[in-house]
Design a protein around this motif. Sequence first.
Motif, short mmCIF file in Angstrom:
data_model
loop_
_atom_site.label_atom_id
_atom_site.label_comp_id
_atom_site.label_asym_id
_atom_site.label_seq_id
_atom_site.Cartn_x
_atom_site.Cartn_y
_atom_site.Cartn_z
N ARG A 1 63.97 69.09 31.56
CA ARG A 1 63.79 68.89 30.11
C ARG A 1 65.10 68.96 29.34
O ARG A 1 65.38 68.08 28.54
CB ARG A 1 62.78 69.88 29.56
CG ARG A 1 61.37 69.48 29.89
CD ARG A 1 60.38 70.36 29.20
NE ARG A 1 59.05 70.02 29.66
CZ ARG A 1 58.06 70.86 29.74
NH1 ARG A 1 58.23 72.11 29.38
NH2 ARG A 1 56.89 70.49 30.17
N ARG B 1 67.13 65.82 30.03
CA ARG B 1 66.57 64.66 29.33
C ARG B 1 66.85 64.74 27.84
O ARG B 1 67.14 63.73 27.21
CB ARG B 1 65.06 64.57 29.58
CG ARG B 1 64.73 64.08 30.96
CD ARG B 1 63.26 63.92 31.13
NE ARG B 1 62.94 63.55 32.49
CZ ARG B 1 61.77 63.68 33.03
NH1 ARG B 1 60.76 64.18 32.35
NH2 ARG B 1 61.55 63.32 34.28
N ARG B 2 66.74 65.93 27.28
CA ARG B 2 67.01 66.08 25.85
C ARG B 2 68.48 65.78 25.54
O ARG B 2 68.79 65.16 24.54
CB ARG B 2 66.65 67.48 25.38
CG ARG B 2 65.17 67.69 25.26
CD ARG B 2 64.84 69.03 24.70
NE ARG B 2 63.40 69.23 24.72
CZ ARG B 2 62.81 70.40 24.81
NH1 ARG B 2 63.54 71.50 24.89
NH2 ARG B 2 61.51 70.50 24.83
N ARG B 3 69.37 66.26 26.41
CA ARG B 3 70.79 65.98 26.21
C ARG B 3 71.07 64.49 26.32
O ARG B 3 71.83 63.93 25.54
CB ARG B 3 71.64 66.73 27.24
CG ARG B 3 72.38 67.89 26.63
CD ARG B 3 73.27 68.55 27.62
NE ARG B 3 72.43 69.40 28.46
CZ ARG B 3 72.64 69.65 29.74
NH1 ARG B 3 73.67 69.13 30.34
NH2 ARG B 3 71.84 70.41 30.42
#
Length: 146
Positions: A25, A28-30
């Motif tokens: 997560r 993916r957020r980065r």
Amino acid sequence: MPLPRSGDNAGVDSARQAAEGGQRRPVRRRGAAAVAAVLAYALVAAVCRPLTGAALGAVLVAGVPLCWVGVRHRPRRAKPVGNRSAALWLGLGGLAAAFELGVRLGPDDAAHPTLSTLGDPVLNTYPGRVLGYLLWIGAGLWLASR
């Protein structure tokens, strides 16, 4: 919740999936944040008219940090390039540069336009400049990651 039996991998698999899901997560957020930042940069930078001080500033804002990352990045070990391969690529690059320079410095010939002349119709529009900035920053990120 029943405990897993000694031969049952269900508990291990679920723990592994939970651990992997927790680690994926933030990555993916980065990545999503980086894509959003690049897109926002392109949308703002494309407002600048070409060949102006503002356009130069927009290029330098992204280009200088990318160059710094590229210079500071230690490349991973790679097999040495052979002399034939290096000569071929240097020859092709030199030929392309000589052609572009010859066309640029030579007479204005519509039959042999420069790359910048060919790109002008696309880059004179806002969507074209956004695409140009996205391609430019993407190529820079790709080169810096190598």
